[in-house]
Design a protein around this motif. Sequence first.
Motif, mmCIF file in Angstrom:
data_model
loop_
_atom_site.group_PDB
_atom_site.id
_atom_site.type_symbol
_atom_site.label_atom_id
_atom_site.label_comp_id
_atom_site.label_asym_id
_atom_site.label_seq_id
_atom_site.Cartn_x
_atom_site.Cartn_y
_atom_site.Cartn_z
ATOM 1 N N ALA A 75 3.332 -14.804 8.265
ATOM 2 C CA ALA A 75 3.873 -13.597 7.613
ATOM 3 C C ALA A 75 3.486 -13.572 6.127
ATOM 4 N N CYS A 76 3.452 -14.737 5.500
ATOM 5 C CA CYS A 76 3.047 -14.828 4.090
ATOM 6 C C CYS A 76 1.603 -14.355 3.936
ATOM 7 N N ILE A 77 0.743 -14.920 4.752
ATOM 8 C CA ILE A 77 -0.692 -14.642 4.667
ATOM 9 C C ILE A 77 -0.969 -13.183 5.000
ATOM 10 N N LYS A 78 -0.252 -12.653 5.972
ATOM 11 C CA LYS A 78 -0.416 -11.243 6.354
ATOM 12 C C LYS A 78 -0.044 -10.322 5.194
ATOM 13 N N HIS A 82 -1.476 -6.665 0.809
ATOM 14 C CA HIS A 82 -0.553 -5.699 0.192
ATOM 15 C C HIS A 82 -0.197 -6.130 -1.230
ATOM 16 N N MET A 83 0.041 -7.424 -1.424
ATOM 17 C CA MET A 83 0.378 -7.914 -2.770
ATOM 18 C C MET A 83 -0.797 -7.714 -3.723
ATOM 19 N N GLN A 84 -2.015 -7.923 -3.231
ATOM 20 C CA GLN A 84 -3.203 -7.698 -4.072
ATOM 21 C C GLN A 84 -3.351 -6.213 -4.407
ATOM 22 N N GLU A 85 -3.061 -5.344 -3.440
ATOM 23 C CA GLU A 85 -3.112 -3.896 -3.698
ATOM 24 C C GLU A 85 -2.102 -3.504 -4.764
ATOM 25 N N LEU A 86 -0.888 -4.051 -4.674
ATOM 26 C CA LEU A 86 0.139 -3.766 -5.681
ATOM 27 C C LEU A 86 -0.317 -4.232 -7.064
ATOM 28 N N GLN A 87 -0.928 -5.410 -7.121
ATOM 29 C CA GLN A 87 -1.416 -5.931 -8.399
ATOM 30 C C GLN A 87 -2.466 -4.997 -8.990
ATOM 31 N N GLN A 88 -3.372 -4.510 -8.163
ATOM 32 C CA GLN A 88 -4.404 -3.593 -8.647
ATOM 33 C C GLN A 88 -3.798 -2.266 -9.093
ATOM 34 N N LYS A 89 -2.866 -1.761 -8.321
ATOM 35 C CA LYS A 89 -2.255 -0.462 -8.625
ATOM 36 C C LYS A 89 -1.468 -0.493 -9.936
ATOM 37 N N GLY A 91 -1.603 -2.987 -12.373
ATOM 38 C CA GLY A 91 -2.190 -4.030 -13.205
ATOM 39 C C GLY A 91 -1.560 -4.307 -14.555
ATOM 40 N N LYS A 92 -1.422 -3.294 -15.408
ATOM 41 C CA LYS A 92 -0.909 -3.521 -16.759
ATOM 42 C C LYS A 92 0.600 -3.753 -16.781
ATOM 43 N N ASN A 93 1.297 -3.332 -15.750
ATOM 44 C CA ASN A 93 2.756 -3.374 -15.755
ATOM 45 C C ASN A 93 3.370 -4.364 -14.770
ATOM 46 N N LEU A 94 2.533 -5.041 -13.997
ATOM 47 C CA LEU A 94 3.032 -5.943 -12.966
ATOM 48 C C LEU A 94 2.165 -7.185 -12.891
ATOM 49 N N GLN A 95 2.801 -8.327 -12.653
ATOM 50 C CA GLN A 95 2.052 -9.547 -12.342
ATOM 51 C C GLN A 95 2.657 -10.165 -11.088
ATOM 52 N N VAL A 96 1.822 -10.323 -10.077
ATOM 53 C CA VAL A 96 2.221 -11.012 -8.857
ATOM 54 C C VAL A 96 1.683 -12.434 -8.960
ATOM 55 N N LEU A 97 2.568 -13.403 -8.784
ATOM 56 C CA LEU A 97 2.180 -14.819 -8.781
ATOM 57 C C LEU A 97 2.517 -15.410 -7.422
ATOM 58 N N LEU A 98 1.534 -15.989 -6.769
ATOM 59 C CA LEU A 98 1.775 -16.672 -5.508
ATOM 60 C C LEU A 98 2.174 -18.105 -5.834
ATOM 61 N N ILE A 99 3.315 -18.538 -5.297
ATOM 62 C CA ILE A 99 3.835 -19.871 -5.577
ATOM 63 C C ILE A 99 3.764 -20.704 -4.296
ATOM 64 N N GLU A 164 11.119 -5.803 2.098
ATOM 65 C CA GLU A 164 11.562 -4.988 0.958
ATOM 66 C C GLU A 164 10.445 -4.729 -0.058
ATOM 67 N N VAL A 165 9.305 -5.389 0.099
ATOM 68 C CA VAL A 165 8.202 -5.202 -0.843
ATOM 69 C C VAL A 165 7.406 -3.971 -0.407
ATOM 70 N N THR A 166 7.989 -2.802 -0.683
ATOM 71 C CA THR A 166 7.363 -1.530 -0.327
ATOM 72 C C THR A 166 6.877 -0.833 -1.595
ATOM 73 N N ASP A 167 5.992 0.133 -1.412
ATOM 74 C CA ASP A 167 5.488 0.892 -2.567
ATOM 75 C C ASP A 167 6.628 1.572 -3.318
ATOM 76 N N ILE A 168 7.574 2.138 -2.589
ATOM 77 C CA ILE A 168 8.698 2.835 -3.234
ATOM 78 C C ILE A 168 9.533 1.867 -4.061
ATOM 79 N N ASN A 169 9.855 0.700 -3.490
ATOM 80 C CA ASN A 169 10.654 -0.279 -4.225
ATOM 81 C C ASN A 169 9.905 -0.830 -5.438
ATOM 82 N N VAL A 170 8.620 -1.073 -5.288
ATOM 83 C CA VAL A 170 7.841 -1.592 -6.414
ATOM 84 C C VAL A 170 7.684 -0.508 -7.492
#
Length: 186
Positions: A75-78, A82-89, A91-99, A164-170
Amino acid sequence: MKKSIIFIVVAMLCLLFKAYGQGLPIQNIKPLAIGDKVPEIVFEKILNGNKQPISLSSLKGKAVILDFWATWCSACIKGFPHMQELQQKYGKNLQVLLIGDSVRDTEEKLTKFLLDREKDGSPLTLPVAYNDLLTKLLFPHKMFPHYVWIGADRRVKAITRGIEVTDINVDRFVAGLELSLPKKDL
């Protein structure tokens, strides 16, 4: 067996000293709840990209999503595309860090995972931090994926599952609006 136990004890002591070196006495580190201010965190081991340490203070003004994952978690890998798309969308206002902090994943295993993704044409462009003790103490979890949403004000806004990590929530999160998302159990 005895050597393994000694190795694990020594590794944990090293990690404890690292957290202490960040100015936080271990006995004072308590899990954070929604609304709590997040202390300075420096992610020392970044396994991809420019491999430079990342600190929360260097992300000033950005919303941050910590995505706790493991190489064995499908589920993480899947969720990575989406997380990369959010980061691109955002970019200046969000940072996604994979831990990557699963006890079953070594630095070598994570590095191999990243190299294999590059070879198969689906590289991870998000920074991957490895085994940070401070985040384990501040954001304990037993199941993956595990998402911690930290607002631009450095307060915990949500602790969720992947659903919960949806476009609307983000959108709301990045805009600094209130989130009322169900809290993920450990």
